[in-house]
Scaffold this motif. Structure first.
Motif, PDB file in Angstrom:
ATOM      1  N   ARG A 229       0.898  -1.111  -0.083  1.00 13.62           N
ATOM      2  CA  ARG A 229      -0.003   0.057   0.014  1.00 13.62           C
ATOM      3  C   ARG A 229       0.805   1.444   0.044  1.00 13.62           C
ATOM      4  N   ARG A 230       1.764   1.292  -0.833  1.00 14.33           N
ATOM      5  CA  ARG A 230       2.736   2.320  -1.027  1.00 14.33           C
ATOM      6  C   ARG A 230       2.772   2.972  -2.495  1.00 14.33           C
ATOM      7  N   PRO A 231       2.988   4.359  -2.283  1.00 18.14           N
ATOM      8  CA  PRO A 231       2.675   5.118  -3.838  1.00 18.14           C
ATOM      9  C   PRO A 231       4.066   4.770  -4.328  1.00 18.14           C
ATOM     10  N   VAL A 232       3.946   4.860  -5.704  1.00 22.60           N
ATOM     11  CA  VAL A 232       5.259   4.669  -6.716  1.00 22.60           C
ATOM     12  C   VAL A 232       5.010   5.935  -7.751  1.00 22.60           C
ATOM     13  N   ARG A 233       6.338   6.133  -8.307  1.00 16.43           N
ATOM     14  CA  ARG A 233       6.390   7.170  -9.477  1.00 16.43           C
ATOM     15  C   ARG A 233       6.498   6.026 -10.940  1.00 16.43           C
ATOM     16  N   ILE A 234       5.692   6.388 -11.670  1.00 11.72           N
ATOM     17  CA  ILE A 234       5.847   5.927 -13.047  1.00 11.72           C
ATOM     18  C   ILE A 234       6.181   6.700 -14.226  1.00 11.72           C
ATOM     19  N   ALA A 235       6.752   6.300 -15.139  1.00 11.39           N
ATOM     20  CA  ALA A 235       7.014   7.116 -16.374  1.00 11.39           C
ATOM     21  C   ALA A 235       6.050   6.290 -17.431  1.00 11.39           C
ATOM     22  N   TYR A 236       5.203   7.213 -17.908  1.00 13.60           N
ATOM     23  CA  TYR A 236       4.026   6.626 -18.633  1.00 13.60           C
ATOM     24  C   TYR A 236       3.761   7.322 -20.033  1.00 13.60           C
ATOM     25  N   ARG A 237       3.836   6.901 -21.155  1.00 15.10           N
ATOM     26  CA  ARG A 237       3.738   7.370 -22.266  1.00 15.10           C
ATOM     27  C   ARG A 237       2.358   7.009 -22.749  1.00 15.10           C
ATOM     28  N   LYS A 238       1.619   8.387 -23.153  1.00 10.28           N
ATOM     29  CA  LYS A 238       0.330   8.305 -23.464  1.00 10.28           C
ATOM     30  C   LYS A 238       0.147   7.777 -25.112  1.00 10.28           C
ATOM     31  N   ALA A 239      -1.133   7.308 -25.530  1.00  8.02           N
ATOM     32  CA  ALA A 239      -0.730   6.812 -26.742  1.00  8.02           C
ATOM     33  C   ALA A 239      -0.409   7.852 -27.962  1.00  8.02           C
ATOM     34  N   ASP A 240      -0.667   9.113 -27.735  1.00 10.60           N
ATOM     35  CA  ASP A 240      -0.394  10.004 -28.943  1.00 10.60           C
ATOM     36  C   ASP A 240       1.122  10.630 -28.654  1.00 10.60           C
ATOM     37  N   ALA A 241       1.605  10.049 -27.639  1.00  9.93           N
ATOM     38  CA  ALA A 241       3.049  10.764 -26.984  1.00  9.93           C
ATOM     39  C   ALA A 241       4.245  10.097 -27.589  1.00  9.93           C
ATOM     40  N   THR A 242       5.191  10.896 -27.740  1.00  6.72           N
ATOM     41  CA  THR A 242       6.619   9.912 -28.067  1.00  6.72           C
ATOM     42  C   THR A 242       7.358  10.025 -26.833  1.00  6.72           C
ATOM     43  N   ALA A 243       7.402  10.761 -25.886  1.00  5.93           N
ATOM     44  CA  ALA A 243       7.918  10.746 -24.700  1.00  5.93           C
ATOM     45  C   ALA A 243       7.109  10.092 -23.414  1.00  5.93           C
ATOM     46  N   ALA A 244       7.821   9.672 -22.475  1.00  8.33           N
ATOM     47  CA  ALA A 244       7.030   9.268 -21.272  1.00  8.33           C
ATOM     48  C   ALA A 244       7.010  10.657 -20.519  1.00  8.33           C
ATOM     49  N   GLU A 245       5.932  10.580 -19.415  1.00  5.61           N
ATOM     50  CA  GLU A 245       5.499  11.604 -18.608  1.00  5.61           C
ATOM     51  C   GLU A 245       5.814  11.081 -17.034  1.00  5.61           C
ATOM     52  N   PRO A 246       6.301  11.829 -16.282  1.00  4.00           N
ATOM     53  CA  PRO A 246       6.381  11.231 -14.891  1.00  4.00           C
ATOM     54  C   PRO A 246       5.065  11.267 -14.215  1.00  4.00           C
ATOM     55  N   ARG A 247       4.565  10.322 -13.385  1.00  2.00           N
ATOM     56  CA  ARG A 247       3.256  10.308 -12.589  1.00  2.00           C
ATOM     57  C   ARG A 247       3.780   9.830 -11.263  1.00  2.00           C
ATOM     58  N   ALA A 248       2.996  10.206  -9.992  1.00  2.00           N
ATOM     59  CA  ALA A 248       3.088   9.675  -8.931  1.00  2.00           C
ATOM     60  C   ALA A 248       1.634   9.056  -8.704  1.00  2.00           C
ATOM     61  N   VAL A 249       1.491   7.728  -8.536  1.00  2.00           N
ATOM     62  CA  VAL A 249       0.380   6.810  -8.281  1.00  2.00           C
ATOM     63  C   VAL A 249       0.169   6.189  -6.972  1.00  2.00           C
ATOM     64  N   ARG A 250      -0.826   5.623  -6.717  1.00  2.00           N
ATOM     65  CA  ARG A 250      -1.238   4.689  -5.688  1.00  2.00           C
ATOM     66  C   ARG A 250      -2.010   3.575  -6.282  1.00  2.00           C
ATOM     67  N   PRO A 251      -1.175   2.560  -6.697  1.00  2.46           N
ATOM     68  CA  PRO A 251      -1.623   1.276  -7.242  1.00  2.46           C
ATOM     69  C   PRO A 251      -2.731   0.704  -6.517  1.00  2.46           C
TER      70      PRO A 251
END
Length: 75
Positions: A10-32
């Motif tokens: 139950r810990r948050p993580v940072r992910i690098a996520y690439r949207k369908a229409d993007a060429t570069a990944a964006e950082p996101r802080a998420v709680r899975p």
């Protein structure tokens, strides 16, 4: 494996996520909250801090997962 561990702890993580229409990944802080499959594709269900909302991320578009050190557990 890091997403599973974060969910179990139950810990948050940072992910690098690439949207369908993007060429570069964006950082996101998420709680899975969990992982689900639909139509042969796997998804991460998580609370996104940036959006301040529940979001669904395709696992094949997550390019990096990093634990957030010292972050409090979430409910």
């Amino acid at each position: 494996a890091l997403l599973r561990a974060a969910y179990a702890a139950r810990r948050p993580v940072r992910i690098a996520y690439r949207k369908a229409d993007a060429t570069a990944a964006e950082p996101r802080a998420v709680r899975p909250y969990g992982v689900a499959a639909a139509r042969g594709t796997w998804y991460l269900v998580a609370w996104c801090e940036r959006s301040d909302a529940l979001r669904i991320f395709r696992l094949d578009r997550i390019t990096d997962v990093t634990p957030v050190p010292g972050a409090a557990k979430f409910e």
